[in-house]
Design a protein around this motif. Structure first.
Motif, mmCIF file in Angstrom:
data_model
loop_
_atom_site.group_PDB
_atom_site.id
_atom_site.type_symbol
_atom_site.label_atom_id
_atom_site.label_comp_id
_atom_site.label_asym_id
_atom_site.label_seq_id
_atom_site.Cartn_x
_atom_site.Cartn_y
_atom_site.Cartn_z
ATOM 1 N N THR A 1 -5.623 6.408 1.536
ATOM 2 C CA THR A 1 -4.140 5.157 1.554
ATOM 3 C C THR A 1 -5.139 3.998 -0.072
ATOM 4 O O THR A 1 -5.758 2.816 0.501
ATOM 5 C CB THR A 1 -4.233 4.090 2.997
ATOM 6 N N ALA A 2 -3.678 3.678 -1.081
ATOM 7 C CA ALA A 2 -4.024 2.835 -1.439
ATOM 8 C C ALA A 2 -3.230 1.347 -1.356
ATOM 9 O O ALA A 2 -2.097 1.635 -1.109
ATOM 10 C CB ALA A 2 -3.528 3.535 -2.805
ATOM 11 N N GLU A 3 -4.033 0.589 -1.998
ATOM 12 C CA GLU A 3 -4.023 -1.499 -1.852
ATOM 13 C C GLU A 3 -3.520 -1.825 -2.836
ATOM 14 O O GLU A 3 -4.508 -1.362 -3.390
ATOM 15 C CB GLU A 3 -4.304 -1.465 -0.535
ATOM 16 N N ASP B 1 0.914 -1.255 -0.631
ATOM 17 C CA ASP B 1 -0.156 -0.173 -0.077
ATOM 18 C C ASP B 1 0.704 1.575 0.094
ATOM 19 O O ASP B 1 2.334 1.024 0.083
ATOM 20 C CB ASP B 1 -0.454 0.022 0.867
ATOM 21 N N SER B 2 0.279 2.543 0.055
ATOM 22 C CA SER B 2 0.771 3.547 -0.352
ATOM 23 C C SER B 2 1.576 4.127 1.030
ATOM 24 O O SER B 2 2.398 5.095 1.195
ATOM 25 C CB SER B 2 -0.346 4.640 -0.595
ATOM 26 N N ASN B 3 1.158 2.816 2.079
ATOM 27 C CA ASN B 3 2.136 3.700 3.496
ATOM 28 C C ASN B 3 3.416 2.993 3.221
ATOM 29 O O ASN B 3 3.792 2.246 5.148
ATOM 30 C CB ASN B 3 1.240 3.500 4.388
ATOM 31 N N TRP C 1 2.040 5.350 8.493
ATOM 32 C CA TRP C 1 1.820 6.942 7.870
ATOM 33 C C TRP C 1 1.927 8.370 8.804
ATOM 34 O O TRP C 1 1.617 9.198 8.540
ATOM 35 C CB TRP C 1 -0.267 7.278 8.082
#
Length: 760
Positions: free
Chosen positions: A751-753, A237-239, A270
């Protein structure tokens, strides 16, 4: 290309390995739904064709007996529409009203047969919505629950029906309870190994003992199966949360089956300087000794280094955008939880209508905190003042046994089921700390040196040890008065003994014995099939604090009592494709502690306080035509302190009529799923939580929030699922809970995953 051909198999494994190469050497976990033709997860059965039963906690020889693999998704409980579309299954609404469960009743009744508010959340639903932890699965799927997590309580704390915290809302793992030490519970937390989550709202002391006036959450793990099944998943994911998860089950020989699953992740998080990691390994072996006797040995282990973010300080009563991602903890702060659960379960069908279940368990937890936990904005200096340099160790061991016997037969010609049993536990809890938790420093809100925890702190030494010996007897009965009317009753007697040794102030050591009787009685009326009206009266008990953390000032207090009246209606229709529930309740809890008006500053308390709540809850699930599915729930309540006062500035201040802390007055969830094309599905959901107060005086109002999650899933073949998810789609800055009155713990930003799940 056939999904089972060697070329297809290599393609799937190649895709999995390609993504996992981005993640190594770290591990993580994520979850998407297993194929219904292979994984025997539980879904709501239809009236037209009931699915073959999955292995449940009370199944015996049938669960270990080899079974043919279902040929289609429809054979596993999906509708023909879902089977023909080839898309992720959306036919089963979330409520699972006709699925047997062991949380609302020890008699393994379905929610429709239980005179209480019960929901079953399946692994399929959890996976489809990308809910990787228990907190998200419960609060986003079940009606009336909100999360109140914090690093200090282990991140597993809930609020429901007006009561908040582990002292009133209990969490179980496969029906087993780990007694709470100092308000902290750290296992279970990940959902990869979960077969389903069952929730019961309202007093549950009659089933599980003191500490469940608000409700119970029971996380049921996946069990060994006789059909071979393997699954793996990777996600990013984006984190920079990297997850890797595996699951395998099958027969070792005709009488022995196994299950092992593992998941791990590492994340950059994050907020600043907050790298996290966790790993969970679960293993079980089931032995069918004979047609009527089975044994299961299981081991669950969790090792977590969770977030060390204790919240964001308010400036002029609000969160500043510039502080949203700041972490004011020390550079050398640390948190780690290590949990181990070893269980040996015996299931014996003694004779027709007689079953015996026994679970022997040994549970341990080792926890460590080293943090600066309180941050306050100082308007004079324009700095953040940091206090409470806290180091704590928990060393907790629990040895216990639970046994029950179920009899099914007739009484005066009426069908009757009765279960009776006992449980015993011995808990050894040692609390080591650096009390009185001094230390202080001030930093610039925006650019600062986080400093060291050891700069200003006192020595960490043993604080106290508590030995708790708990004994309980319980019984439950279901009598079918007619074909449409049944009476469900239960009773439980608890007797815990507490022996506390205070190492820092030996004079505060004590021994005390408590006792409490819980009971309930309810009627269920089913005028037509799968439509049930019910009413229930229940009495439960809560301790004034966690039993194993009672202090010397609380040693003379008895258990507080909660009384609930509840009425409701439930229905499953359209062959299981539609379900709805509606319930109304009132709970009155007495025996809360308030200061003695005659001696307000003497530290003497009276157990005469009272808190109450009343509310309405509704849920609906619909599997519509053309691939649409809708799930929604709403909880409205009015919670109040009826008699509560505290000492403020040396004087007694009344908080009568105020709303309890961390209790919103309305909570709702809405989910919409659409199988818009063959092998493609899109979904979205909104979690709506009302405003709540952070203090008894109701002067610190924490705003409510609406959080939107969604995603799209693609199944290139029946064994592969690729999912793209967005959490907090609109990047809402919101407070999940508070750490004091001037410090809020914020939720995850947008958040994107991306995940890939493969069955093989």
């Amino acid at each position: 290309m056939s999904p089972s051909s060697p070329v297809a198999r290599k393609w799937r494994l190649g895709l999995l390995c390609s993504l996992s190469s981005l993640l190594l050497p770290v591990e993580g976990s994520a979850q998407t739904p297993p194929p219904t033709r292979l994984d025997p997860i539980e879904v709501a059965p239809s009236a037209a064709a009931k699915p073959k039963p999955a292995a449940r906690s009370r199944d015996t020889a049938a669960a270990a007996r080899p079974r043919p693999r279902p040929a289609t998704a429809a054979a596993a409980g999906s509708t023909s529409r879902a089977a023909s579309s080839g898309t992720p299954g959306t036919a089963s609404p979330t409520l699972n009203a006709t699925t047997q469960g062991g949380t609302g009743s020890r008699l393994n009744l379905t929610p429709l047969q239980t005179p209480a508010s019960v929901e079953i959340i399946t692994a399929q639903t959890i996976a489809e919505r990308g809910q990787h932890n228990v907190l998200d699965a419960v609060t986003q799927d079940a009606a009336g629950f909100v999360a109140t997590p914090a690093p200090g309580n282990g991140g597993l704390s809930f609020s429901t029906r007006g009561f908040a915290g582990s002292n009133s809302v209990m969490t179980l793992y496969d029906g087993t309870r780990f007694y709470i030490g100092s308000g902290t519970l750290t296992f279970p937390y990940d959902t990869w190994s979960t077969q389903r989550i069952e929730v019961l709202r309202g007093p549950a002391s009659v089933l599980y003992g003191e500490g469940a006036i608000g409700g119970v959450i029971n996380v049921i793990p996946k069990k060994p199966q006789s059909t071979p099944y393997n699954e793996a998943e990777v996600s990013l994911d984006s984190n920079m949360t990297r997850r890797l998860s595996v699951d395998s089950t099958g027969p070792i020989n005709p009488n022995v089956s196994y299950r092992i699953n593992a998941t791990g992740n590492m994340s950059d998080s994050w907020v600043d300087r907050d790298k996290t990691s966790n790993a969970v390994v679960s293993a079980a072996v089931r032995v069918r000794a004979s047609d009527n006797l089975a044994f299961t040995l299981s081991e669950d282990y969790g090792d977590r280094s969770p977030s060390r973010y204790f919240g964001t300080p308010l400036i002029n009563g609000a969160i500043q955008d510039a502080l949203r991602f700041k972490n004011y903890n020390a550079a050398d702060s640390a948190i780690r939880y290590q949990d181990s659960w070893t269980r040996f379960k015996t299931e014996w069908d003694v004779a027709d209508g007689i079953k015996v279940n026994n679970t022997l368990y040994y549970l341990t937890s080792e926890r460590h905190w080293r943090d600066i936990e309180n941050y306050t904005w100082n308007p004079k200096t324009q700095l953040i003042d940091r206090t409470s340099y806290i180091e704590i160790f928990h060393d907790q061991k629990q040895l216990g046994n639970r046994m029950d016997t179920t009899f099914s037969g007739h009484v005066f010609g009426l069908a009757n089921q009765v279960v009776a049993g006992f449980d015993v536990n011995r808990i050894d809890f040692t609390h080591t700390n650096n009390s009185p938790y001094g230390g202080a420093s001030s930093v610039n809100p925006y650019v600062f040196d986080p400093g060291s925890f050891f700069a200003t702190t006192t020595a960490t030494t043993p604080g106290f040890n508590a030995i708790v010996n708990q004994y309980a007897l319980f019984a439950e009965d279901r009598l079918s008065l007619t074909d449409q009317l049944s009476l469900v009753t239960g009773v439980r007697y608890d007797r815990p003994e507490v022996d506390r040794t205070d190492y820092k102030t030996p004079a505060n050591s004590f021994e005390t014995t408590l006792s409490g009787t819980s009971w309930r009685a309810g009627l269920v009326y089913e005028p037509i099939k799968n439509l049930a009206f019910y009413g229930q009266y229940a009495v439960g008990v809560d301790p004034v604090s966690n039993l194993i953390s009672l202090s010397t000032t609380q040693k003379t207090f008895q258990l507080a009592t909660g009384k609930q009246t509840e009425i409701g209606v439930k229905q499953s229709f359209w062959g299981g494709r539609g379900e709805w529930t509606l319930a109304a309740y009132e709970i009155v809890k007495t025996g809360l502690t308030i200061p003695d008006p005659g001696n307000p500053t003497g530290g003497v308390a009276l157990q005469i306080g009272q808190q109450s709540s009343r509310g309405v809850e509704g849920s609906i699930g619909l599997a519509l035509n053309d691939g649409w599915r809708v799930d929604a729930n709403l909880a409205l309540l009015r919670a109040r302190y009826d008699n509560n006062s505290q000492v403020v500035g040396g004087k007694i201040v009344s908080f009568n009529g105020n709303v309890p802390v961390n209790v919103p007055q309305q909570v709702s969830n809405v989910w919409l799923t659409w199988d818009f094309a063959p092998n493609w599905s899109v979904y979205g959901g909104v979690q709506i939580v009302g405003a709540m107060y952070s203090d008894l005086a109701n002067t610190q109002l924490r705003p409510g929030y609406n959080v939107v999650n969604g995603g799209v899933r693609w199944k290139p073949d029946d064994r592969t699922t690729v999912a793209f998810r967005l959490y907090n789609l609109f990047d809402k800055a919101y407070a999940v809970t508070s750490n004091g009155t001037g410090q809020w713990l914020l939720g995850m930003p947008r958040t994107a995953e991306l995940s890939v799940n493969v069955k093989f």
